[in-house]
Design an enzyme around this catalytic site. Structure first.
Site, PDB file in Angstrom:
ATOM      1  N   ASN A  68      75.658 -21.158  -0.467  1.00  0.00           N
ATOM      2  CA  ASN A  68      75.720 -21.106   0.787  1.00  0.00           C
ATOM      3  C   ASN A  68      74.710 -19.794   1.272  1.00  0.00           C
ATOM      4  O   ASN A  68      74.762 -18.808   0.386  1.00  0.00           O
ATOM      5  CB  ASN A  68      76.856 -21.114   1.650  1.00  0.00           C
ATOM      6  CG  ASN A  68      77.266 -19.657   1.811  1.00  0.00           C
ATOM      7  OD1 ASN A  68      77.114 -19.054   2.862  1.00  0.00           O
ATOM      8  ND2 ASN A  68      78.316 -19.112   0.962  1.00  0.00           N
ATOM      9  N   LEU A  72      76.246 -15.110   8.193  1.00  0.00           N
ATOM     10  CA  LEU A  72      77.398 -14.634   9.139  1.00  0.00           C
ATOM     11  C   LEU A  72      77.128 -15.361  10.378  1.00  0.00           C
ATOM     12  O   LEU A  72      77.540 -14.513  11.385  1.00  0.00           O
ATOM     13  CB  LEU A  72      77.312 -13.264   8.960  1.00  0.00           C
ATOM     14  CG  LEU A  72      77.534 -12.317   7.575  1.00  0.00           C
ATOM     15  CD1 LEU A  72      77.273 -10.915   7.714  1.00  0.00           C
ATOM     16  CD2 LEU A  72      79.105 -12.947   6.969  1.00  0.00           C
ATOM     17  N   CYS A 129      79.074  -9.981   1.697  1.00  0.00           N
ATOM     18  CA  CYS A 129      78.007 -11.234   1.860  1.00  0.00           C
ATOM     19  C   CYS A 129      76.825 -10.901   1.404  1.00  0.00           C
ATOM     20  O   CYS A 129      76.002 -10.085   1.688  1.00  0.00           O
ATOM     21  CB  CYS A 129      78.115 -11.542   3.283  1.00  0.00           C
ATOM     22  SG  CYS A 129      76.909 -12.730   3.740  1.00  0.00           S
ATOM     23  N   ILE A 190      87.362 -12.628  -5.348  1.00  0.00           N
ATOM     24  CA  ILE A 190      86.011 -12.324  -4.949  1.00  0.00           C
ATOM     25  C   ILE A 190      85.263 -12.831  -3.947  1.00  0.00           C
ATOM     26  O   ILE A 190      85.802 -14.013  -3.700  1.00  0.00           O
ATOM     27  CB  ILE A 190      84.996 -12.363  -6.606  1.00  0.00           C
ATOM     28  CG1 ILE A 190      84.934 -13.766  -6.753  1.00  0.00           C
ATOM     29  CG2 ILE A 190      85.420 -11.303  -7.542  1.00  0.00           C
ATOM     30  CD1 ILE A 190      84.202 -14.054  -7.938  1.00  0.00           C
ATOM     31  N   THR A 192      81.144 -14.376  -3.179  1.00  0.00           N
ATOM     32  CA  THR A 192      80.482 -15.511  -3.961  1.00  0.00           C
ATOM     33  C   THR A 192      79.683 -14.498  -4.657  1.00  0.00           C
ATOM     34  O   THR A 192      79.164 -13.403  -4.788  1.00  0.00           O
ATOM     35  CB  THR A 192      79.646 -16.119  -2.859  1.00  0.00           C
ATOM     36  OG1 THR A 192      78.851 -15.467  -1.997  1.00  0.00           O
ATOM     37  CG2 THR A 192      80.387 -17.185  -2.156  1.00  0.00           C
ATOM     38  N   GLY A 243      86.985 -20.572  -6.523  1.00  0.00           N
ATOM     39  CA  GLY A 243      86.997 -21.866  -7.163  1.00  0.00           C
ATOM     40  C   GLY A 243      88.652 -22.593  -7.182  1.00  0.00           C
ATOM     41  O   GLY A 243      88.563 -23.267  -8.081  1.00  0.00           O
ATOM     42  N   THR A 265      86.204 -22.969  -0.817  1.00  0.00           N
ATOM     43  CA  THR A 265      85.214 -24.108  -0.958  1.00  0.00           C
ATOM     44  C   THR A 265      86.094 -25.326  -0.799  1.00  0.00           C
ATOM     45  O   THR A 265      85.620 -26.348  -0.248  1.00  0.00           O
ATOM     46  CB  THR A 265      84.292 -24.059  -2.025  1.00  0.00           C
ATOM     47  OG1 THR A 265      83.602 -22.766  -1.753  1.00  0.00           O
ATOM     48  CG2 THR A 265      83.232 -24.916  -2.078  1.00  0.00           C
TER      49      THR A 265
HETATM   50  C1  SIN Z   1      77.703 -16.280   5.144  1.00  0.00           C
HETATM   51  O1  SIN Z   1      78.129 -16.223   6.285  1.00  0.00           O
HETATM   52  O2  SIN Z   1      76.386 -16.156   4.646  1.00  0.00           O
HETATM   53  C2  SIN Z   1      78.824 -16.219   3.864  1.00  0.00           C
HETATM   54  C3  SIN Z   1      79.855 -15.041   4.108  1.00  0.00           C
HETATM   55  C4  SIN Z   1      79.952 -14.348   2.943  1.00  0.00           C
HETATM   56  O3  SIN Z   1      79.498 -14.574   1.721  1.00  0.00           O
HETATM   57  O4  SIN Z   1      80.572 -13.233   2.835  1.00  0.00           O
END
Ligand code: SIN
Length: 313
Positions: A68, A72, A129, A190, A192, A243, A265
């Site tokens: 993704n 934000l 993020c 954690i 991503t 996960g 997810t």
């Molecule tokens: C996002 O909004 O890009 C994902 C949020 C994150 O990974 O903290």
């Protein structure tokens, strides 16, 4: 077995929460999930002003996972207070507001606006993020910045304060220690992992931002290892994320050292997964005659001498 327990100052009815960004603001899903059977809901990251996020495409499916690059996107703290808090106030599970920002001042400003609301049981601070130019990883990969953000927020709230850490560093435990040293009540481990996917026919990247954050079962072994590392480094509780799709996964995280877990997810596949997983942990403990789920936390036994492994961490 009555499961209600306190972790990092939060009273939770069980150890399963839903992760930020995978459950909206918690108010869209009550027709699909009995949210009051969850340990808690962590909201999508909130910033001071509304954010549109990154341009599409910002989602790509990968083997056993998802990339993704949402950037934000969120409605901003004002609209959250006006439109979401009234509904969230009716929930009996804990509601934790996740905050993301591009400056220390913005983190403080958003927290100060939310702090007075009883419906908000605590805060999870997103310093991890991977999809934004300002804030996000640029903060979360800088130990001094993690410490400073924690310190400034700690001064402004007595509510539970959790710092959500990135695995995109060499030693995540150093960042957990930085947060702990400035008064964090817990660390969420954690967020991503930076990843990428390419459409071989168009030769274009599948995400508009080239890279994004990988989540889903593909990252579970990595997340487990990070939870294990952090658990051994800090005294504050670790909230395990990465996960999880089953109660068995959740038990693995508890054994690795997580005091509670977040399902992320997998909510997009089965929105009620958190409830089923909480029930599964309870049944497992009953079958195993484990009177207190807390006895599982950190109870992993290594196949070889732990001191050998610790010298690698
Ligand atoms: C996002 O909004 O890009 C994902 C949020 C994150 O990974 O903290």
């Amino acid at each position: 077995m009555h499961e209600s327990f306190t972790v990092a100052g939060l009273t939770l009815q069980n150890r399963v929460l839903v992760a930020s960004g995978t459950f909206g603001y918690g108010d869209e899903v009550p027709q699909l999930v009995d949210v009051n059977k969850l340990g808690g809901i962590v909201t999508k990251s909130l910033s001071m002003k509304p954010r549109d996020g990154n341009p599409a495409p910002r989602i790509a499916e990968t083997p056993s996972g998802m990339l993704n690059s949402i950037g934000l996107a969120n409605i901003g703290v004002k609209k959250f207070i006006e439109e979401k808090i009234p509904k969230l106030s009716t929930f009996s599970c804990a509601v934790i507001a996740n905050i993301a920002a591009s400056s220390v001042e913005e983190y403080c400003g958003v927290l100060e606006k939310l702090d007075p609301f009883e419906a908000i049981a605590g805060f999870e601070i997103n310093v991890s993020c991977p999809n934004v130019k300002e804030g996000g990883l640029s903060f979360g990969t800088d130990k001094e910045k993690v410490a400073l953000i924690t310190k400034e927020l700690r001064r402004r709230t007595k509510k539970p304060l959790m710092i959500k850490l990135t695995p995109n560093v060499t030693h995540i435990s150093e960042f957990a220690l930085a947060a702990e040293s400035e008064g964090a009540d817990a660390v969420s481990v954690i967020n991503t992992i930076i990843g990428m996917a390419i459409d071989i026919r168009t030769r274009k990247t599948k995400l508009s931002t080239v890279t994004g954050g990988l989540s889903g079962p593909a990252i579970k072994p990595i997340a487990l290892a990070k939870v294990y590392e952090v658990y051994r480094a800090v005294k504050i509780p670790v909230i395990g994320i990465g996960g999880i799709t089953s109660w068995e996964d959740a038990v693995e995280f508890l054994l690795a050292g997580a005091s509670a877990v977040q399902v992320g997810t997998y909510n997009f596949v089965v929105p009620s997964a958190g409830v089923t997983i909480a029930e599964g942990i309870k049944s497992f403990c009953e079958q195993q005659s484990i009177s207190d789920v807390g006895k599982l936390v950190g109870a992993v036994e290594a196949k070889r001498d732990l001191s050998v492994i610790e010298s690698w961490l």
